[in-house]
Enzyme design. Structure first.
Site, PDB file in Angstrom:
ATOM      1  CG  HIS A   1      10.129 -12.673  10.846  1.00  0.00           C
ATOM      2  ND1 HIS A   1       8.797 -12.469  12.053  1.00  0.00           N
ATOM      3  CD2 HIS A   1      10.841 -11.428  12.140  1.00  0.00           C
ATOM      4  CE1 HIS A   1       8.705 -11.351  12.806  1.00  0.00           C
ATOM      5  NE2 HIS A   1       9.396 -11.064  13.028  1.00  0.00           N
TER       6      HIS A   1
ATOM      7  N   PRO B   1      -4.475  -7.196   1.818  1.00  0.00           N
ATOM      8  CG  PRO B   1      -4.361  -6.416   3.879  1.00  0.00           C
ATOM      9  CD  PRO B   1      -5.795  -6.267   2.421  1.00  0.00           C
TER      10      PRO B   1
ATOM     11  CE  LYS C   1       4.345 -11.640  -1.749  1.00  0.00           C
ATOM     12  NZ  LYS C   1       4.787 -12.401  -0.823  1.00  0.00           N
TER      13      LYS C   1
HETATM   14  P1  RFL Z   1       0.736   4.969  -1.537  1.00  0.00           P
HETATM   15  O1  RFL Z   1       1.365   4.691   0.021  1.00  0.00           O
HETATM   16  O2  RFL Z   1      -1.298   5.364  -1.495  1.00  0.00           O
HETATM   17  O3  RFL Z   1       1.003   6.717  -1.522  1.00  0.00           O
HETATM   18  C1  RFL Z   1       0.652   7.287  -2.960  1.00  0.00           C
HETATM   19  C2  RFL Z   1       0.854   8.891  -3.048  1.00  0.00           C
HETATM   20  O4  RFL Z   1       0.225   9.489  -3.174  1.00  0.00           O
HETATM   21  C3  RFL Z   1      -0.681  11.566  -2.535  1.00  0.00           C
HETATM   22  N1  RFL Z   1      -1.580  11.497  -4.568  1.00  0.00           N
HETATM   23  C4  RFL Z   1      -1.243  12.185  -4.652  1.00  0.00           C
HETATM   24  N2  RFL Z   1      -0.290  12.929  -4.225  1.00  0.00           N
HETATM   25  C5  RFL Z   1      -0.299  13.967  -5.579  1.00  0.00           C
HETATM   26  N3  RFL Z   1      -1.512  14.029  -6.798  1.00  0.00           N
HETATM   27  C6  RFL Z   1      -2.144  13.551  -6.179  1.00  0.00           C
HETATM   28  N4  RFL Z   1      -3.901  13.500  -6.789  1.00  0.00           N
HETATM   29  C7  RFL Z   1      -2.590  12.403  -5.208  1.00  0.00           C
HETATM   30  N5  RFL Z   1      -3.397  12.100  -5.107  1.00  0.00           N
HETATM   31  C8  RFL Z   1      -2.588  10.701  -4.368  1.00  0.00           C
HETATM   32  C9  RFL Z   1      -1.614  10.326  -1.568  1.00  0.00           C
HETATM   33  O5  RFL Z   1      -1.261  11.723  -0.552  1.00  0.00           O
HETATM   34  C10 RFL Z   1       0.278  10.014  -1.174  1.00  0.00           C
HETATM   35  O6  RFL Z   1       0.937  10.024  -0.266  1.00  0.00           O
HETATM   36  O7  RFL Z   1       0.873   4.464  -2.244  1.00  0.00           O
HETATM   37  P2  RFL Z   1       2.624   3.906  -2.686  1.00  0.00           P
HETATM   38  O8  RFL Z   1       3.603   4.927  -2.599  1.00  0.00           O
HETATM   39  O9  RFL Z   1       2.210   3.041  -4.401  1.00  0.00           O
HETATM   40  O10 RFL Z   1       2.575   2.229  -1.627  1.00  0.00           O
HETATM   41  C11 RFL Z   1       1.632   1.158  -2.087  1.00  0.00           C
HETATM   42  C12 RFL Z   1       1.081   0.794  -0.260  1.00  0.00           C
HETATM   43  O11 RFL Z   1       1.341   1.630   0.868  1.00  0.00           O
HETATM   44  C13 RFL Z   1       0.704  -0.489  -0.919  1.00  0.00           C
HETATM   45  O12 RFL Z   1       0.717  -1.240  -1.140  1.00  0.00           O
HETATM   46  C14 RFL Z   1       0.495  -1.301   0.899  1.00  0.00           C
HETATM   47  O13 RFL Z   1       0.714  -0.735   2.119  1.00  0.00           O
HETATM   48  C15 RFL Z   1      -0.215  -2.784   1.217  1.00  0.00           C
HETATM   49  N6  RFL Z   1      -0.091  -2.849   2.315  1.00  0.00           N
HETATM   50  C16 RFL Z   1       0.779  -3.893   2.630  1.00  0.00           C
HETATM   51  N7  RFL Z   1       2.241  -4.092   1.734  1.00  0.00           N
HETATM   52  C17 RFL Z   1       3.049  -4.704   2.366  1.00  0.00           C
HETATM   53  O14 RFL Z   1       3.981  -5.440   0.722  1.00  0.00           O
HETATM   54  N8  RFL Z   1       3.073  -5.989   2.927  1.00  0.00           N
HETATM   55  C18 RFL Z   1       1.842  -5.444   3.969  1.00  0.00           C
HETATM   56  O15 RFL Z   1       2.189  -6.189   5.483  1.00  0.00           O
HETATM   57  C19 RFL Z   1       1.128  -4.973   3.492  1.00  0.00           C
HETATM   58  N9  RFL Z   1       0.007  -4.771   4.187  1.00  0.00           N
HETATM   59  C20 RFL Z   1      -0.663  -2.823   3.432  1.00  0.00           C
HETATM   60  C21 RFL Z   1      -0.831  -3.315   4.907  1.00  0.00           C
HETATM   61  C22 RFL Z   1      -2.235  -1.686   2.908  1.00  0.00           C
HETATM   62  C23 RFL Z   1      -2.901  -2.089   4.067  1.00  0.00           C
HETATM   63  N10 RFL Z   1      -3.673  -0.745   3.768  1.00  0.00           N
HETATM   64  C24 RFL Z   1      -4.081  -0.242   4.947  1.00  0.00           C
HETATM   65  C25 RFL Z   1      -4.219  -0.685   2.946  1.00  0.00           C
HETATM   66  C26 RFL Z   1      -1.857  -3.736   5.485  1.00  0.00           C
HETATM   67  C27 RFL Z   1      -2.768  -1.984   5.245  1.00  0.00           C
HETATM   68  C28 RFL Z   1      -4.646  -2.788   6.798  1.00  0.00           C
HETATM   69  C1  PHB Z   2       1.349  -5.887   8.964  1.00  0.00           C
HETATM   70  O1  PHB Z   2       0.626  -4.726   8.922  1.00  0.00           O
HETATM   71  O2  PHB Z   2       2.125  -5.927   9.749  1.00  0.00           O
HETATM   72  C2  PHB Z   2       0.946  -6.964   8.292  1.00  0.00           C
HETATM   73  C3  PHB Z   2      -0.218  -6.364   7.444  1.00  0.00           C
HETATM   74  C4  PHB Z   2      -0.579  -7.771   6.257  1.00  0.00           C
HETATM   75  C5  PHB Z   2       0.386  -8.947   6.254  1.00  0.00           C
HETATM   76  C6  PHB Z   2       1.225  -8.940   6.884  1.00  0.00           C
HETATM   77  C7  PHB Z   2       1.425  -8.209   7.998  1.00  0.00           C
HETATM   78  O3  PHB Z   2      -0.055 -10.024   5.227  1.00  0.00           O
END
Ligand code: RFL
Ligand code: PHB
Length: 400
Positions: free
Chosen positions: A72, A293, A297
């Site tokens: 994009h 979100p 980031k």
């Molecule tokens: P995760 O993905 O939470 O993975 C952590 C893993 O550790 C496990 N765990 C354990 N394992 C062993 N022993 C324990 N005691 C444990 N406790 C937990 C868990 O089961 C899990 O599998 O962390 P990680 O790997 O640091 O990844 C981070 C990302 O997941 C997170 O920052 C992003 O999803 C945030 N986020 C976004 N980030 C972006 O850069 N761009 C985006 O567009 C974006 N959109 C979003 C998002 C997060 C969202 N939510 C739901 C919070 C949109 C949403 C809606």
């Molecule tokens: C996505 O889940 O597609 C998403 C989430 C947060 C953003 C952008 C995209 O800021």
């Protein structure tokens, strides 16, 4: 069991770190609390910065992303009947973002790990970290009713916000910074054609909305909802009706709707734990920091932590330079705070805070400040460039 780096958590941080380390011949074992299917079932990020894309290429897991991901060159901000396009590539000298779901990144990393024959222990319970201040730290956990001890040189705490790793840093050593927002995001995933070819971040009197996507046939939408709302309160119909009210009218008029594949509510939070290391244990990704979100980031900050730890571990094992580990927290936190500030700023500008006082300012005055902020930054090229630079992601810092 014995390994060089024990990784707690098989989310994107743990899997990417494991893959990069293995490429350098550094042995690692991942210990994960839930099953692989459960990890893949979490629908999260969709936007990858250039730096993360490059890191996935370096890890040798980019083949499908390069084929199926969408590059994009711009995003839109919509507010007050205006639509402003932030031309990412033009404003940054050619940088772009990649739209490719976190689920797909995770799946690619899992496949690569399996193919490389690397060990991942799924469904491990009661994971505990021990002696992290010594040169012989170890991890214990239970698997299939048996107690397992994993000895290692270093521990990477990649276990997300609710993990155990952060708890091993004593309270008198760590400082936790937090801001909880008075609303959440309700997200819906559907097999429908995206309503627009680029993401649209919408600020309206009814609250924020985001139109995003995963592919030419799969859409991801979000709407701001009160923290008291439950997913069950929102039928698909109610979601689509509310979303249409918040999107620009011409986009809403032609938007395709359909049944949801997934629907969930995420609370919004800014959080940083300082420092991000304690002895031979390093916090990576959501274990150390959370962003709302709005700036896309979270996953991208996790990737830059991974890049830093990977470079440090490579120096340790290739050059025998153990002192370089001391740089980890400082290097990560500089970039983390930039991402935190950008996400907080975007959240403040784009959401409706209702009657809640913000930063000691009454809601009406705060809302005027934010309206001015949004107009100021979008009305001129320098302002749009400031947004673009941060959206595509700031450069990764090298270790010294
Ligand atoms: P995760 O993905 O939470 O993975 C952590 C893993 O550790 C496990 N765990 C354990 N394992 C062993 N022993 C324990 N005691 C444990 N406790 C937990 C868990 O089961 C899990 O599998 O962390 P990680 O790997 O640091 O990844 C981070 C990302 O997941 C997170 O920052 C992003 O999803 C945030 N986020 C976004 N980030 C972006 O850069 N761009 C985006 O567009 C974006 N959109 C979003 C998002 C997060 C969202 N939510 C739901 C919070 C949109 C949403 C809606
Ligand atoms: C996505 O889940 O597609 C998403 C989430 C947060 C953003 C952008 C995209 O800021």
């Amino acid at each position: 069991m014995k390994t060089q780096v024990a990784i707690i958590g098989a989310g994107p941080s743990g899997l990417l770190l494991g893959q990069l380390l293995a490429k350098q011949g550094i042995d690692n074992v991942i210990v994960e609390r839930v099953s692989g299917e459960y990890v893949l079932g979490r629908i999260r990020a969709g936007v990858l910065e250039q730096g993360m894309v490059d890191l996935l290429r370096e890890a040798g897991v980019s083949e499908r992303m390069d084929r199926e991901g969408e590059v994009h060159t711009g995003v839109e901000l919509a507010f007050n009947d205006k639509r402003v396009r932030i031309a990412l590539d033009e404003l940054t000298g050619g940088d772009t973002v990649m739209v490719y779901g976190q689920t797909e990144v995770t799946r690619d990393l899992m496949d690569a790990r399996k193919e490389a024959g690397l060990t991942t222990v799924y469904e491990a319970s009661n994971v505990q970290l021990h002696d992290v201040k010594t040169d012989a730290p170890y991890v214990t956990f239970e698997k299939d009713g048996e107690q397992v001890r994993l000895e290692c040189d270093y521990i990477a705490g990649c276990d997300g916000f609710h993990g155990v790793s952060r708890q091993t840093i004593p309270d008198e050593v760590k400082t936790e910074h937090e801001r909880v927002y008075p609303f959440g995001w309700l997200g819906l995933l559907s097999d429908t054609k995206p309503c627009h070819e680029e993401l649209i971040y919408c600020k309206t009197d009814r609250g924020f909305a985001l139109a995003s996507m995963r592919s030419p046939t799969r859409s991801r939408y979000y709407i701001q909802v009160p923290l008291t709302d439950k997913v069950e309160d929102w039928s698909d119909d109610a979601f689509w009706t509310e979303l249409k009210r918040r999107l620009p009218a011409d986009v809403a008029a032609t938007m395709e709707t359909g049944p949801s594949i997934e629907k969930s509510i995420a609370p919004l939070r800014s959080f940083v734990c300082e420092p991000m290391q304690y002895g031979n244990m390093f916090l990576v990704g959501d274990a150390a920091h959370i962003v709302p979100p709005t700036g896309a980031k979270g996953l991208n900050l996790a990737a830059s932590d991974v890049a830093t730890l990977y470079k440090i571990m490579t120096r340790v094992y290739k050059d025998g330079d153990k002192d370089c580990v001391m740089q980890y927290s400082e290097i990560c936190l500089r970039r983390v705070w930039h991402g935190e500030r950008f996400s907080w700023w975007m959240t403040n500008m784009m959401h409706d805070f209702g009657e809640v006082e913000v930063n000691g300012t009454d809601s009406q005055t705060f809302s005027r400040f934010m309206e001015s902020e949004l107009n100021f930054y979008t009305d001129n090229e320098q302002g749009r460039r400031v947004i673009a630079m941060q959206y595509v992601g700031l450069p990764y810092e090298d270790i010294k």
